[in-house]
Scaffold this motif. Structure first.
Motif, short mmCIF file in Angstrom:
data_model
loop_
_atom_site.label_atom_id
_atom_site.label_comp_id
_atom_site.label_asym_id
_atom_site.label_seq_id
_atom_site.Cartn_x
_atom_site.Cartn_y
_atom_site.Cartn_z
N LEU A 119 63.79 -8.36 131.07
CA LEU A 119 64.58 -9.20 131.98
C LEU A 119 65.99 -8.66 132.06
O LEU A 119 66.47 -7.96 131.15
CB LEU A 119 64.61 -10.64 131.48
N ALA A 120 66.68 -8.98 133.15
CA ALA A 120 68.07 -8.55 133.32
C ALA A 120 68.84 -9.66 134.04
O ALA A 120 68.28 -10.38 134.88
CB ALA A 120 68.15 -7.26 134.13
N PRO A 121 70.13 -9.82 133.73
CA PRO A 121 70.93 -10.81 134.46
C PRO A 121 71.04 -10.44 135.93
O PRO A 121 70.95 -9.27 136.30
CB PRO A 121 72.29 -10.77 133.75
N ALA A 122 71.23 -11.45 136.77
CA ALA A 122 71.21 -11.23 138.22
C ALA A 122 72.32 -10.31 138.69
O ALA A 122 72.19 -9.66 139.73
CB ALA A 122 71.29 -12.58 138.94
N HIS A 123 73.43 -10.23 137.93
CA HIS A 123 74.54 -9.38 138.38
C HIS A 123 74.41 -7.93 137.92
O HIS A 123 75.23 -7.09 138.26
CB HIS A 123 75.88 -9.94 137.87
N ALA A 124 73.34 -7.63 137.16
CA ALA A 124 73.19 -6.29 136.61
C ALA A 124 72.73 -5.29 137.67
O ALA A 124 72.16 -5.65 138.70
CB ALA A 124 72.19 -6.32 135.45
N VAL A 125 72.97 -4.03 137.39
CA VAL A 125 72.52 -2.95 138.28
C VAL A 125 71.10 -2.55 137.87
O VAL A 125 70.83 -2.26 136.70
CB VAL A 125 73.46 -1.74 138.20
N ALA A 126 70.19 -2.55 138.84
CA ALA A 126 68.80 -2.16 138.56
C ALA A 126 68.66 -0.66 138.42
O ALA A 126 67.82 -0.17 137.66
CB ALA A 126 67.88 -2.67 139.68
N GLY A 127 69.50 0.09 139.13
CA GLY A 127 69.45 1.54 139.08
C GLY A 127 70.12 2.13 140.31
O GLY A 127 70.64 1.42 141.17
N SER A 128 70.12 3.44 140.40
CA SER A 128 70.66 4.12 141.57
C SER A 128 69.58 4.26 142.64
O SER A 128 68.39 4.26 142.34
CB SER A 128 71.19 5.51 141.18
N ILE A 129 70.01 4.41 143.87
CA ILE A 129 69.08 4.54 144.98
C ILE A 129 68.18 5.76 144.78
O ILE A 129 68.62 6.81 144.30
CB ILE A 129 69.85 4.64 146.32
N ALA A 130 66.90 5.62 145.09
CA ALA A 130 65.94 6.71 144.90
C ALA A 130 66.26 7.88 145.82
O ALA A 130 66.77 7.71 146.93
CB ALA A 130 64.53 6.21 145.16
N SER A 131 65.94 9.08 145.37
CA SER A 131 66.23 10.29 146.13
C SER A 131 65.56 10.27 147.51
O SER A 131 66.07 10.85 148.47
CB SER A 131 65.79 11.54 145.35
N CYS A 186 81.15 -6.16 139.07
CA CYS A 186 80.90 -6.27 137.63
C CYS A 186 80.63 -4.91 137.01
O CYS A 186 81.12 -4.59 135.91
CB CYS A 186 79.72 -7.21 137.36
N ASN A 187 79.86 -4.09 137.69
CA ASN A 187 79.55 -2.75 137.19
C ASN A 187 80.80 -1.88 137.12
O ASN A 187 81.00 -1.14 136.15
CB ASN A 187 78.51 -2.10 138.10
N LYS A 188 81.65 -2.02 138.13
CA LYS A 188 82.88 -1.22 138.15
C LYS A 188 83.80 -1.59 137.01
O LYS A 188 84.41 -0.72 136.37
CB LYS A 188 83.59 -1.40 139.49
N LYS A 189 83.88 -2.89 136.71
CA LYS A 189 84.75 -3.33 135.62
C LYS A 189 84.10 -3.11 134.25
O LYS A 189 84.80 -3.01 133.25
CB LYS A 189 85.09 -4.81 135.80
N GLY A 190 82.79 -3.05 134.21
CA GLY A 190 82.09 -2.86 132.95
C GLY A 190 81.79 -4.15 132.23
O GLY A 190 81.36 -4.13 131.07
N SER A 191 82.01 -5.29 132.88
CA SER A 191 81.73 -6.60 132.29
C SER A 191 81.60 -7.63 133.40
O SER A 191 81.94 -7.36 134.56
CB SER A 191 82.83 -7.02 131.31
N PHE A 192 81.14 -8.81 133.05
CA PHE A 192 80.96 -9.86 134.06
C PHE A 192 82.30 -10.31 134.62
O PHE A 192 83.25 -10.53 133.88
CB PHE A 192 80.22 -11.05 133.45
N VAL A 193 82.36 -10.47 135.93
CA VAL A 193 83.53 -10.96 136.63
C VAL A 193 83.15 -12.26 137.34
O VAL A 193 82.15 -12.28 138.07
CB VAL A 193 84.04 -9.94 137.68
N PRO A 194 83.87 -13.36 137.13
CA PRO A 194 83.53 -14.61 137.83
C PRO A 194 83.49 -14.39 139.34
O PRO A 194 84.41 -13.80 139.91
CB PRO A 194 84.66 -15.56 137.42
N ILE A 195 82.44 -14.86 139.96
CA ILE A 195 82.30 -14.63 141.40
C ILE A 195 83.34 -15.42 142.20
O ILE A 195 83.59 -15.13 143.37
CB ILE A 195 80.88 -15.00 141.86
N SER A 196 83.96 -16.42 141.55
CA SER A 196 84.99 -17.20 142.24
C SER A 196 86.13 -16.31 142.72
O SER A 196 86.83 -16.65 143.68
CB SER A 196 85.54 -18.29 141.31
#
Length: 418
Positions: free
Chosen positions: A112-124, A359-369
């Motif tokens: 499982l992964a949190p909804a804000h997580a990155v699943a991966g990079s776009i496929a080639s 969130c990925n750019k910061k490296g941690s969760f950022v409140p969506i507010s």
């Protein structure tokens, strides 16, 4: 899949974990036929070879993410809560629920992964065929209801959203969920500590359309005219309209009509409840609309949702109907807001993608507010469409709601859980 084919599996799973309420406390819902867990169990019981040969079980949402990253994607913890398999507090697979469903299931489900997580990079493939940027990130996909929550910017516990579609839903957010035998609890897709609570009504727009066809000359204009010309409270006429088996309350298909003789909106004393076969057409329309929202209000209150809510955000096709909004405002006693765009789910998915990127750019969760600033200048803004109903009328509806729930409970006892 036809959900009613999985009732036996629902009861088996509930029994194995210690009962329906215990399963709800663990996974956020009692066992439901349309949920993944009971359907997986049915396949395990009836097609053991197919189950044995299954390498991965995905939801539609995670499967779509798989296509974009060219590999297996995790199931996100919000959509994953709608499976009767996940511990909503731990936000991980529940060992007891997995064992009650089928052997070796955790390996087939993956992580499982949190909804804000990155699943991966776009496929080639997408880079070469459609010229996507090779650095494009794919954020976890989720379901339509979690995405709608994001798209409606529902971010305070005193707000409710009502979505009027093929199925009608009522949802809100909380920090302290209280799972019960009705309703659903999911981790909030945009708050790592919060939860999304939801009630689902299977008989939504298709049932309204069925009543329109039978009693309003197959015309929405006539339907609306009937709704406008009948007085609030409908002269004590109450209806239960289920074109298909209903989830809440758990009743089979069928229409039930009652007249509360001597009902004046002031007291329930001296009422004579008479069951009838049919109302006059205008009363049928109002009984349908009032009945749905009286049920929503009563069950939302029983489920621990705010009563009355500070505001209600209405979305879906029927939210454009002023007469329907007026009924909601009078029954709930709340201001009704509508959104500029009807596609709150797709808008919320886009917003969640941007949130995951931040969130990925910061490296941690950022409140969506932090992304909700200056909403009035965007398509995310809401506008007041109907002021809260007159307080005297709200009180009268509360009395009618009390009697309706009494009749509903009798129907459930008589007809049983479907």
């Amino acid at each position: 899949m036809d959900g009613l084919q999985h009732t036996a599996q629902c009861r088996e799973i509930e029994k194995a974990v210690g009962g329906a309420l215990e399963l709800s406390k663990i996974t956020g819902s009692r066992a439901y036929e349309r949920y993944t867990g009971p359907q997986v169990r049915k396949i395990f019981e009836t097609q053991q070879e197919a189950y044995k040969n299954t390498e991965r079980i995905s939801l539609v949402s995670s499967f779509m993410a798989c296509l974009f990253i060219g590999a297996y994607a995790c199931i996100d913890t919000t959509d994953g809560a709608g499976m009767n398999l996940m511990d909503i507090k731990q936000r991980d697979w529940s060992k007891v629920a997995l064992e009650a469903t089928a052997p070796g299931l955790e390996e087939k489900l993956g992580k499982l992964a949190p909804a804000h997580a990155v699943a991966g990079s776009i496929a080639s493939y997408f880079v070469e065929r459609y010229k996507f940027d090779k650095n494009c990130l794919v954020v976890q996909w989720s379901g339509d209801n979690p995405n709608s929550l994001a798209g409606l910017t529902l971010n305070t516990p005193w707000d409710l959203a009502i979505s009027l579609g093929t199925s009608d839903t009522v949802f809100g957010i909380t920090k302290d969920p209280q799972p019960s035998l009705e309703g659903h609890v999911f981790p909030n897709p945009i708050d790592i500590e919060g939860y999304m609570v939801m009630l689902v009504y299977k008989n939504g727009s298709l049932t309204r359309e069925d009543v329109r066809n039978s009693f309003a000359e197959k015309s929405w204009d006539v339907f609306n005219k009937f709704l406008e010309q009948t007085p609030p409270l409908n002269g004590g006429k109450i209806g239960f309209y289920y074109k298909d088996h209903e989830i809440l309350p758990p009743l089979p298909a069928g229409f039930h009509r009652y007249i509360l003789q001597n009902f004046n909106g002031e007291t329930l004393d001296g009422l004579n409840v008479q069951e009838v076969q049919e109302f006059d057409p205008p009363s049928e329309v109002r009984a349908l609309i009032e009945g749905q929202f009286l049920s929503m209000c009563a069950h939302a209150e029983r489920f621990g949702m705010p009563s009355p809510p500070k505001r209600i955000i209405a979305t879906g096709g029927a939210s454009a109907n002023k007469s329907i909004l007026s009924s909601i405002a009078s029954i709930f006693g709340s201001d009704i807001y509508t959104v500029q765009r009807p596609d709150s789910a797709s808008l919320g998915a886009a917003l969640r993608a941007a949130h995951g990127w931040v969130c990925n750019k910061k490296g941690s969760f950022v409140p969506i507010s932090e992304m909700y600033k200056d909403l009035d200048k965007t398509s995310l803004s809401c506008k007041l469409s109907m002021a809260a109903g007159d307080q005297k009328l709200v009180s009268r509806y509360a009395l009618l709601m009390k009697k309706r729930m009494e009749i509903e409970n009798n129907l459930v006892q008589k007809l049983g859980r479907c």
